[in-house]
Motif scaffolding. Structure first.
Motif, PDB file in Angstrom:
ATOM      1  N   THR A  88       0.829  -1.207   0.000  1.00  0.00           N
ATOM      2  CA  THR A  88       0.000   0.000   0.000  1.00  0.00           C
ATOM      3  C   THR A  88       0.868   1.263   0.000  1.00  0.00           C
ATOM      4  OG1 THR A  88      -1.902   1.091   1.025  1.00  0.00           O
ATOM      5  CG2 THR A  88      -0.315   0.091   2.525  1.00  0.00           C
ATOM      6  N   GLY A 117     -10.282   2.855   2.286  1.00  0.00           N
ATOM      7  CA  GLY A 117      -8.965   2.736   1.653  1.00  0.00           C
ATOM      8  C   GLY A 117      -7.909   3.081   2.679  1.00  0.00           C
ATOM      9  N   THR A 118      -7.931   2.371   3.786  1.00  0.00           N
ATOM     10  CA  THR A 118      -7.149   2.781   4.962  1.00  0.00           C
ATOM     11  C   THR A 118      -5.651   2.538   4.812  1.00  0.00           C
ATOM     12  OG1 THR A 118      -7.266   2.720   7.382  1.00  0.00           O
ATOM     13  CG2 THR A 118      -7.358   0.594   6.278  1.00  0.00           C
ATOM     14  N   ASP A 140     -10.083  -1.689   3.770  1.00  0.00           N
ATOM     15  CA  ASP A 140      -9.222  -1.734   2.586  1.00  0.00           C
ATOM     16  C   ASP A 140      -9.497  -3.010   1.812  1.00  0.00           C
ATOM     17  OD1 ASP A 140      -6.509   0.083   1.862  1.00  0.00           O
ATOM     18  OD2 ASP A 140      -6.656  -1.852   0.833  1.00  0.00           O
ATOM     19  N   TYR A 141      -9.344  -2.891   0.508  1.00  0.00           N
ATOM     20  CA  TYR A 141      -9.578  -3.999  -0.405  1.00  0.00           C
ATOM     21  C   TYR A 141      -8.482  -5.060  -0.282  1.00  0.00           C
ATOM     22  CZ  TYR A 141     -11.220  -5.776  -4.920  1.00  0.00           C
ATOM     23  OH  TYR A 141     -11.751  -6.528  -5.922  1.00  0.00           O
ATOM     24  N   GLY A 166     -12.520  -5.296   2.432  1.00  0.00           N
ATOM     25  CA  GLY A 166     -13.685  -5.226   1.563  1.00  0.00           C
ATOM     26  C   GLY A 166     -13.587  -4.117   0.546  1.00  0.00           C
ATOM     27  N   ASP A 167     -14.599  -4.086  -0.328  1.00  0.00           N
ATOM     28  CA  ASP A 167     -14.645  -3.146  -1.447  1.00  0.00           C
ATOM     29  C   ASP A 167     -15.463  -1.917  -1.010  1.00  0.00           C
ATOM     30  OD1 ASP A 167     -14.843  -1.906  -3.887  1.00  0.00           O
ATOM     31  OD2 ASP A 167     -15.935  -3.538  -4.873  1.00  0.00           O
ATOM     32  N   TRP A 168     -14.788  -0.844  -0.690  1.00  0.00           N
ATOM     33  CA  TRP A 168     -15.409   0.386  -0.188  1.00  0.00           C
ATOM     34  C   TRP A 168     -16.476   0.090   0.878  1.00  0.00           C
ATOM     35  CZ3 TRP A 168     -11.625   3.120  -0.999  1.00  0.00           C
ATOM     36  CH2 TRP A 168     -11.020   3.304  -2.235  1.00  0.00           C
ATOM     37  N   ASN A 183      -8.717   8.773   1.508  1.00  0.00           N
ATOM     38  CA  ASN A 183      -7.688   9.184   0.549  1.00  0.00           C
ATOM     39  C   ASN A 183      -7.640   8.053  -0.474  1.00  0.00           C
ATOM     40  OD1 ASN A 183      -5.414   9.978  -0.840  1.00  0.00           O
ATOM     41  ND2 ASN A 183      -3.982   9.376   0.783  1.00  0.00           N
ATOM     42  N   SER A 205      -2.793  -0.374  -7.237  1.00  0.00           N
ATOM     43  CA  SER A 205      -4.081  -0.473  -6.530  1.00  0.00           C
ATOM     44  C   SER A 205      -4.285   0.678  -5.544  1.00  0.00           C
ATOM     45  CB  SER A 205      -4.159  -1.807  -5.789  1.00  0.00           C
ATOM     46  OG  SER A 205      -3.018  -1.949  -4.957  1.00  0.00           O
ATOM     47  N   ALA A 206      -3.186   1.331  -5.138  1.00  0.00           N
ATOM     48  CA  ALA A 206      -3.306   2.456  -4.194  1.00  0.00           C
ATOM     49  C   ALA A 206      -3.295   3.798  -4.920  1.00  0.00           C
ATOM     50  CB  ALA A 206      -2.156   2.418  -3.189  1.00  0.00           C
TER      51      ALA A 206
HETATM   52  C1  LIG Z   1      -4.047   6.337  -1.823  1.00  0.00           C
HETATM   53  S1  LIG Z   1      -4.018   4.871  -0.819  1.00  0.00           S
HETATM   54  C2  LIG Z   1      -4.352   5.610   0.775  1.00  0.00           C
HETATM   55  C3  LIG Z   1      -3.830   4.824   1.936  1.00  0.00           C
HETATM   56  C4  LIG Z   1      -3.966   5.543   3.296  1.00  0.00           C
HETATM   57  N1  LIG Z   1      -5.356   5.875   3.584  1.00  0.00           N
HETATM   58  C5  LIG Z   1      -3.134   6.808   3.319  1.00  0.00           C
HETATM   59  O1  LIG Z   1      -3.704   7.903   3.218  1.00  0.00           O
HETATM   60  O2  LIG Z   1      -1.904   6.707   3.429  1.00  0.00           O
HETATM   61  C6  LIG Z   1      -5.568   4.149  -1.294  1.00  0.00           C
HETATM   62  C7  LIG Z   1      -5.928   2.855  -0.595  1.00  0.00           C
HETATM   63  O3  LIG Z   1      -7.212   2.450  -1.101  1.00  0.00           O
HETATM   64  C8  LIG Z   1      -7.236   1.029  -1.187  1.00  0.00           C
HETATM   65  N2  LIG Z   1      -8.287   0.648  -2.151  1.00  0.00           N
HETATM   66  C9  LIG Z   1      -8.218   0.663  -3.503  1.00  0.00           C
HETATM   67  N3  LIG Z   1      -9.375   0.214  -4.030  1.00  0.00           N
HETATM   68  C10 LIG Z   1     -10.191  -0.078  -2.979  1.00  0.00           C
HETATM   69  C11 LIG Z   1     -11.513  -0.576  -2.876  1.00  0.00           C
HETATM   70  N4  LIG Z   1     -12.224  -0.883  -3.960  1.00  0.00           N
HETATM   71  N5  LIG Z   1     -12.037  -0.744  -1.649  1.00  0.00           N
HETATM   72  C12 LIG Z   1     -11.314  -0.449  -0.531  1.00  0.00           C
HETATM   73  N6  LIG Z   1     -10.043   0.022  -0.568  1.00  0.00           N
HETATM   74  C13 LIG Z   1      -9.498   0.204  -1.777  1.00  0.00           C
HETATM   75  C14 LIG Z   1      -5.822   0.670  -1.623  1.00  0.00           C
HETATM   76  O4  LIG Z   1      -5.522  -0.688  -1.322  1.00  0.00           O
HETATM   77  C15 LIG Z   1      -4.988   1.682  -0.825  1.00  0.00           C
HETATM   78  O5  LIG Z   1      -4.584   1.143   0.409  1.00  0.00           O
END
Ligand SMILES: C[S@@+](CC[C@H](N)C(=O)[O-])C[C@H]1O[C@@H](n2cnc3c(N)ncnc32)[C@H](O)[C@@H]1O
Length: 278
Positions: A88, A117-118, A140-141, A166-168, A183, A205-206
């Protein structure tokens, strides 16, 4: 070779990067286990052979562009030392702006917060740490990100934050929050910045979202009202050129008190709005 001699030659090699002195000091501190103050005060201390070979290997990887946080396995965010890994994003200082704005708006009584998206848990843990009376859920996914975030919570002894894969919003059932923060990925896949600097080592993915980077922002803005208590806030970090369109999406969805705030570099970075309808 002494601490000081190693630092000098490392800084000279790292001059092409953004922060040669800081990078060299972080690597030296990591391998020796000493604080920055110790490194300065006892700069004539000799490195042993094992320390020197570990330092040379890390310096070599840094020179190839690997982020310093991945090399040492940690990054400080909101004064909390977090474990990081290539599953991540490495938490950014600008995301502390979102934490600041969130803390200013949280109800003063016990509250429920959702961080979508933690990743490492950075935002969720900062909020949970500042507001021990709150209950924070981080989603987080990526399963590896969820276990990394949980490790961070355990190491920091922060017990009012829990993490779910999970997904959002998908893992949530009949759950309502005073505040939703996120974020999410917001970079367009053709953005040239993706082939520069630290982001080359961070997972797509991030970083990347469809629809010119707006797909995940849009999805969260659309769904958030179903999970907000009346008067609840949504705060989203986004790219510095995306503010106007994100405000439009908040407005179209029916949010009120919409505003965009700048990050510490003066760029539009966080848009927020409040949900009153039901
Ligand atoms: C930009 S990073 C932010 C990480 C953290 N919140 C930070 O600010 O440092 C986005 C995060 O969203 C997660 N993510 C991407 N698609 C997702 C989804 N469909 N559902 C949940 N989380 C998701 C990614 O795995 C990643 O950890």
């Amino acid at each position: 070779m002494t601490f000081n001699q190693w630092l000098e030659q490392a800084i000279a090699k790292l001059t092409g990067g953004d922060s040669p002195k800081r990078d060299a000091e972080i690597l030296l501190g990591h391998v020796t286990g000493k604080t920055r103050t110790f490194l300065m005060a006892f700069s004539e201390t000799e490195l042993d052979a094992d320390q020197q070979s570990r330092l040379d290997e890390l310096l070599c990887r840094r020179l190839q562009g690997e982020p310093i946080a991945y090399l040492v396995g940690s990054r400080e965010f909101w004064s909390l030392l977090l474990k990081v890994s290539p599953v991540t994003l490495i938490p950014r200082p600008d995301t502390e702006k979102l934490v600041e704005l969130a803390l200013e708006r949280l109800p003063t009584i016990d509250c429920d917060i959702l961080d979508l998206g933690t990743g490492t848990g950075a935002i969720a843990l900062a909020l949970g740490h500042e507001r021990p009376d709150s209950s924070v859920t981080g989603i987080d996914y990526q399963a590896e990100a969820v276990s990394l975030a949980q490790d961070n919570a355990d190491n920091l002894n922060i017990n009012n934050v829990h993490f779910v894969q999970g997904d959002w919003f998908e893992p949530l059932n009949d759950a309502y929050f005073d505040m939703i923060v996120s974020n999410p990925p917001y970079i367009d896949e053709s953005d040239p910045h993706l082939s520069q600097g630290d982001v080359r080592y961070e997972p797509n993915s991030a970083l990347i979202a469809a629809q010119q980077g707006f797909a995940d922002l849009n999805h969260i803005i659309e769904q958030a009202p179903d999970y907000l208590k009346p008067g609840g806030w949504l705060l989203l970090e986004h790219g510095w050129t995306q503010g106007e369109q994100v405000r439009t999406l908040f407005k179209q969805r029916g949010f009120e008190l919409i505003a965009t705030h700048q990050d510490y570099g003066g760029n539009e970075r966080v848009t927020l709005g409040r949900w009153f309808k039901h």
